[in-house]
Design a protein around this motif. Sequence first.
Motif, short mmCIF file in Angstrom:
data_model
loop_
_atom_site.label_atom_id
_atom_site.label_comp_id
_atom_site.label_asym_id
_atom_site.label_seq_id
_atom_site.Cartn_x
_atom_site.Cartn_y
_atom_site.Cartn_z
N ALA A 107 0.83 -1.21 0.00
CA ALA A 107 0.00 0.00 0.00
C ALA A 107 0.87 1.26 0.00
CB ALA A 107 -0.92 -0.01 1.22
N GLU A 108 1.97 1.21 0.72
CA GLU A 108 2.87 2.36 0.82
C GLU A 108 3.47 2.69 -0.56
OE1 GLU A 108 3.45 4.14 3.61
OE2 GLU A 108 4.68 5.42 2.30
N GLN A 109 3.87 1.65 -1.29
CA GLN A 109 4.48 1.87 -2.61
C GLN A 109 3.46 2.42 -3.61
OE1 GLN A 109 5.85 -2.21 -2.78
NE2 GLN A 109 7.99 -1.59 -2.64
N VAL A 110 2.23 1.93 -3.52
CA VAL A 110 1.18 2.44 -4.42
C VAL A 110 0.94 3.91 -4.10
CG1 VAL A 110 -1.27 2.28 -5.05
CG2 VAL A 110 0.06 0.19 -4.72
N PHE A 111 0.84 4.21 -2.80
CA PHE A 111 0.59 5.61 -2.41
C PHE A 111 1.71 6.51 -2.92
CE2 PHE A 111 1.17 9.22 0.43
CZ PHE A 111 -0.06 9.83 0.30
N ALA A 112 2.96 6.06 -2.76
CA ALA A 112 4.11 6.88 -3.17
C ALA A 112 4.03 7.21 -4.66
CB ALA A 112 5.41 6.16 -2.84
N GLN A 113 3.66 6.22 -5.48
CA GLN A 113 3.56 6.46 -6.93
C GLN A 113 2.46 7.47 -7.24
OE1 GLN A 113 3.14 3.34 -9.77
NE2 GLN A 113 4.84 2.14 -8.96
N VAL A 114 1.32 7.29 -6.57
CA VAL A 114 0.18 8.16 -6.87
C VAL A 114 0.44 9.57 -6.33
CG1 VAL A 114 -2.30 8.50 -6.50
CG2 VAL A 114 -1.42 6.22 -6.98
N TRP A 115 1.10 9.66 -5.21
CA TRP A 115 1.40 10.96 -4.62
C TRP A 115 2.28 11.78 -5.56
CZ3 TRP A 115 -0.81 14.05 -1.59
CH2 TRP A 115 -0.12 15.11 -0.99
N GLN A 116 3.22 11.11 -6.17
CA GLN A 116 4.11 11.76 -7.14
C GLN A 116 3.28 12.31 -8.30
OE1 GLN A 116 7.51 11.99 -6.94
NE2 GLN A 116 7.50 13.13 -8.88
N LEU A 117 2.37 11.47 -8.81
CA LEU A 117 1.52 11.88 -9.93
C LEU A 117 0.61 13.04 -9.54
CD1 LEU A 117 0.51 8.31 -11.08
CD2 LEU A 117 1.72 9.99 -12.48
N CYS A 118 0.16 12.99 -8.32
CA CYS A 118 -0.71 14.02 -7.77
C CYS A 118 -0.02 15.37 -7.82
CB CYS A 118 -0.90 13.67 -6.31
SG CYS A 118 -2.52 13.66 -5.74
N GLN A 119 1.21 15.40 -7.39
CA GLN A 119 1.97 16.64 -7.38
C GLN A 119 2.14 17.16 -8.80
OE1 GLN A 119 5.15 15.04 -4.85
NE2 GLN A 119 4.68 16.75 -3.52
N GLU A 120 2.49 16.24 -9.72
CA GLU A 120 2.71 16.67 -11.10
C GLU A 120 1.41 17.12 -11.77
OE1 GLU A 120 6.07 13.21 -11.58
OE2 GLU A 120 4.34 13.17 -12.92
N ARG A 121 0.39 16.26 -11.73
CA ARG A 121 -0.83 16.52 -12.49
C ARG A 121 -1.67 17.66 -11.94
NH1 ARG A 121 -2.91 12.48 -15.99
NH2 ARG A 121 -1.06 11.47 -16.82
N LEU A 122 -1.91 17.68 -10.63
CA LEU A 122 -2.83 18.67 -10.11
C LEU A 122 -2.22 20.06 -10.15
CD1 LEU A 122 -4.59 16.76 -7.21
CD2 LEU A 122 -5.36 17.13 -9.51
N CYS A 123 -0.91 20.14 -9.93
CA CYS A 123 -0.26 21.45 -9.99
C CYS A 123 -0.23 21.94 -11.43
CB CYS A 123 1.15 21.39 -9.42
SG CYS A 123 1.13 21.20 -7.64
N GLN A 124 0.03 21.03 -12.37
CA GLN A 124 0.09 21.38 -13.78
C GLN A 124 -1.24 21.92 -14.26
OE1 GLN A 124 0.98 18.05 -16.37
NE2 GLN A 124 3.13 18.53 -16.04
N GLU A 125 -2.30 21.19 -13.86
CA GLU A 125 -3.67 21.56 -14.22
C GLU A 125 -3.97 23.01 -13.85
OE1 GLU A 125 -7.83 20.59 -15.01
OE2 GLU A 125 -5.93 19.79 -15.64
#
Length: 246
Positions: A224-242
Motif C-alpha cells: 500500500a505504501e508503494q502504491v501511495f508513493a507512486q500516486v502521490w508523485q503523480l498528484c503533485q505533477e498533475r494537479l499542480c500542472q492543471e
Amino acid sequence: MSNSTLTSNPAIITIDGASGAGKGTLTTRLADTLGYAMLDSGALYRIVGFMANEQGLLDDNSDDTLLEEKLANLTQSLTIHFQKAKQNSEHISVIVNEQDISDFIRTEKVGEYASKVAVFPKVRTALLDLQKNMAVGVKGLVADGRDMGTVVFPNAPLKIYLVASAQARAERRFNQLKNAGKTADYNEVLAQIIARDERDSSRAVAPAKPADDAIVIDSSVLNAEQVFAQVWQLCQERLCQERNLV
Ligand code: DC
C-alpha cells in the motif's frame, strides 16, 4: 505541494479498479493527506443491493425490464447519507432512510448483490447526481469505484486505475478474513472474485475499465505504501500542472 494551492476548483482524483486491488486504502489515505472529501461509490451500489435483497427483489422472477424498473424506483426512494462515525475516525457510517446499515453492507454476499444491481442502466442513472454532487462545495474529492474516470468524472485531472491479479487479491482477502477470525476457503474467495470481475467488466453500461487517460498501476507486487508513493508523485505533477502552478 501545499494543500492551499489546490483550492480553486474541486480537484478530482478518480481511483477505479477491481475489488481487492487496494482502492479503498489508497482513497482514504489520499483524501486524508490532501484534506479532500471522499466518495465510496461501491457503497452506493452495496446499499441498493442490500435493500433490494431485503425487499425480496433479487429473488423476484420478473423479467429484466420489470426488475430494472423496480430497482430504479427503489434507488430513487432512498435517502442516503455518509457520516464520519466520530471526529478524526476513519470509519464512515452509511445512513439509509435514517438507519445506520454500515455493518451490513461490507460482506462478500452484499458485494455480489451490488454487482448484480449495478448492471442495470436505470440504477446507475439514479445514482449519478448523488455522485456528482459529492464534488460540489468541497476543495477536492477522491472518488473510488469502477466508472469514476469514464462516466462520473470524465474531466478529472488525475485518473488512476488499479489492477492486481485475481490470485493476489484473493490472497489478501483470504488473509483479512482469517485475521478477523472468520472461516474462509481460498478457492471460494478466488472464484467469487473472478465471477464479480467478469460481471463488472462485461456489462453493457459503464463497464469497469480504465479511461483512455487513466494511469494503470499494478498492485500485485506493490504494498500500500508503494502504491501511495507512486500516486502521490503523480498528484503533485498533475494537479499542480492543471492549475498552471508548475
Ligand atoms: O467497490 P465495491 O466492492 O464496494 O463495489 C461493489 C460492487 O458495486 C462492484 O462489484 C460493482 C459495483 N460498482 C459499480 O458498478 N460501479 C462503481 N462505481 C462502484 C461499484
